[in-house]
Design an enzyme around this catalytic site. Structure first.
Site, PDB file in Angstrom:
ATOM      1  CB  ILE A 294      -0.984   0.006   1.188  1.00 13.31           C
ATOM      2  CG1 ILE A 294      -2.030   1.105   1.016  1.00 13.31           C
ATOM      3  CG2 ILE A 294      -0.240   0.168   2.513  1.00 13.31           C
ATOM      4  CD1 ILE A 294      -2.952   0.901  -0.152  1.00 13.31           C
TER       5      ILE A 294
ATOM      6  CE  LYS B 155      -8.305   0.013   3.807  1.00 18.96           C
ATOM      7  NZ  LYS B 155      -8.547  -1.454   3.851  1.00 18.96           N
TER       8      LYS B 155
ATOM      9  CG  ASP C 175      -7.572  -4.775   4.675  1.00 21.70           C
ATOM     10  OD1 ASP C 175      -6.969  -4.067   5.503  1.00 21.70           O
ATOM     11  OD2 ASP C 175      -7.351  -4.743   3.447  1.00 21.70           O
TER      12      ASP C 175
ATOM     13  CB  SER D  55      10.776  -0.646   5.923  1.00 16.96           C
ATOM     14  OG  SER D  55      10.342  -1.911   5.461  1.00 16.96           O
ATOM     15  NE  ARG D  56       9.098  -6.021  10.706  1.00 20.23           N
ATOM     16  CZ  ARG D  56       8.281  -7.014  11.031  1.00 20.23           C
ATOM     17  NH1 ARG D  56       8.541  -7.758  12.096  1.00 20.23           N
ATOM     18  NH2 ARG D  56       7.210  -7.278  10.304  1.00 20.23           N
TER      19      ARG D  56
END
Length: 307
Positions: free
Chosen positions: A13, A89, A167, A35-36
């Site tokens: 996303i 969201k 979702d 970010s991992r």
């Protein structure tokens, strides 16, 4: 002066929507990513939010794009650091989480934005205005997608707090609660939960407006071929159909508006304005309906998607 923003969670996303939208929006600049498993180009990269906050003391805002299970703790950390927060969201895994974040944002005098992107679809505002002049008699929602297309290789979506079919379904509920000029209540819910998962793949909800108009809703994540995102509203003076996720409007069968998807650029313009005013926009109405569905839903285990 532009908002210096850091983004957390460089997944699908973020790449598909957030990065292009920020690049097109005046008044906000992406300067860092946490970010991992991934790194962004042309920005400073960090392994997690804590490292980003420590390494970017002049950061103004944090954009949170991780799974909803992690969103509350990250948002709280950013708010306590005095940063404005943009929530993908759903804004949290529970209603109480979002309410706690609203209270904290007020105490910190910073912006909290729950970004219900489907409310920014091209035809939603016109639909809302049309419905406001009429009496609703019935609403029917069909929201059917292919989970394999939208969430490939994302096991969190099936875990507790991952929402499953809600979702995407919460997008329909965000439009519903925007265009209906009175409260909506849940009457019953039938949830189909795969036997090896913790979240539903399908859901059928019966709802009603405060004045008693029935709302029938079907969410399904097994759709193949073209996806279906339709909200049909029958009134005492005509029928309305919002399709393509709210980007196409038909009145009595005639197309009134058909426009491309510009939801995320519109949301970032809204965020820039909210930050300038240090205002909060965090409606929980769509999330409350999902919470009600989980609370009173009759779970129907299936053998679909066995490992």
């Amino acid at each position: 002066m532009s908002i210096r923003a850091g983004l957390v969670g460089l997944g699908k996303i973020a790449r598909d929507q957030h990065l292009p939208a920020m690049a097109r929006t005046d008044g906000i600049d992406l300067v860092a990513i946490a970010s991992r498993n991934a790194q962004g180009e042309g920005v400073n990269n960090y392994p997690d939010l804590g490292a980003m906050l420590a390494g970017e003391p002049d950061l103004d805002a944090v954009i949170l794009c991780q799974p909803p299970q992690a969103r509350y703790h990250a948002a709280r950390q950013a708010l306590l650091a005095g940063k404005h927060v943009f929530l993908e969201k759903p804004p949290g895994a529970t209603v109480s989480e979002v309410e706690a974040l609203i209270a904290l944002a007020k105490a910190q005098n910073v912006t909290l934005y729950a970004s219900w992107h489907s409310r920014y679809a091209a035809a939603v505002a016109q639909a809302k205005g049309w419905i406001a002049q009429r009496r609703i008699e019935r609403i029917s929602i069909q929201w059917r997608e292919d989970v394999r297309h939208w969430h490939p290789g994302q096991p969190w979506i099936w875990e507790a707090g991952g929402f499953g079919v809600f979702d995407p379904g919460i997008n329909a509920l965000s439009i519903l609660t925007e265009i209906v000029p009175e409260p909506v209540t849940l009457l019953s819910a039938n949830l189909e939960v795969p036997s090896n998962k913790d979240a539903p793949i399908g859901a059928t909800l019966a709802m009603a407006t405060a004045s008693g108009a029935p709302i029938d809703t079907v969410f399904d994540w097994r759709q193949t071929g073209p996806q279906t995102w339709d909200i049909a509203v029958d009134t005492d003076n005509g029928a309305l159909l919002l399709s393509e996720g709210g980007n196409t409007l038909r009145l009595d069968g005639e197309v009134q508006l058909k426009a491309p998807d510009e939801e995320y650029p519109a949301m970032y313009r809204r965020f820039v304005d909210l930050v300038a005013a240090r205002a909060i926009d965090a409606d929980t109405a769509p999330l409350r309906l999902v919470a009600d569905a989980f609370l009173c839903g009759r779970h129907c285990p299936t053998a679909i998607f066995e490992d």
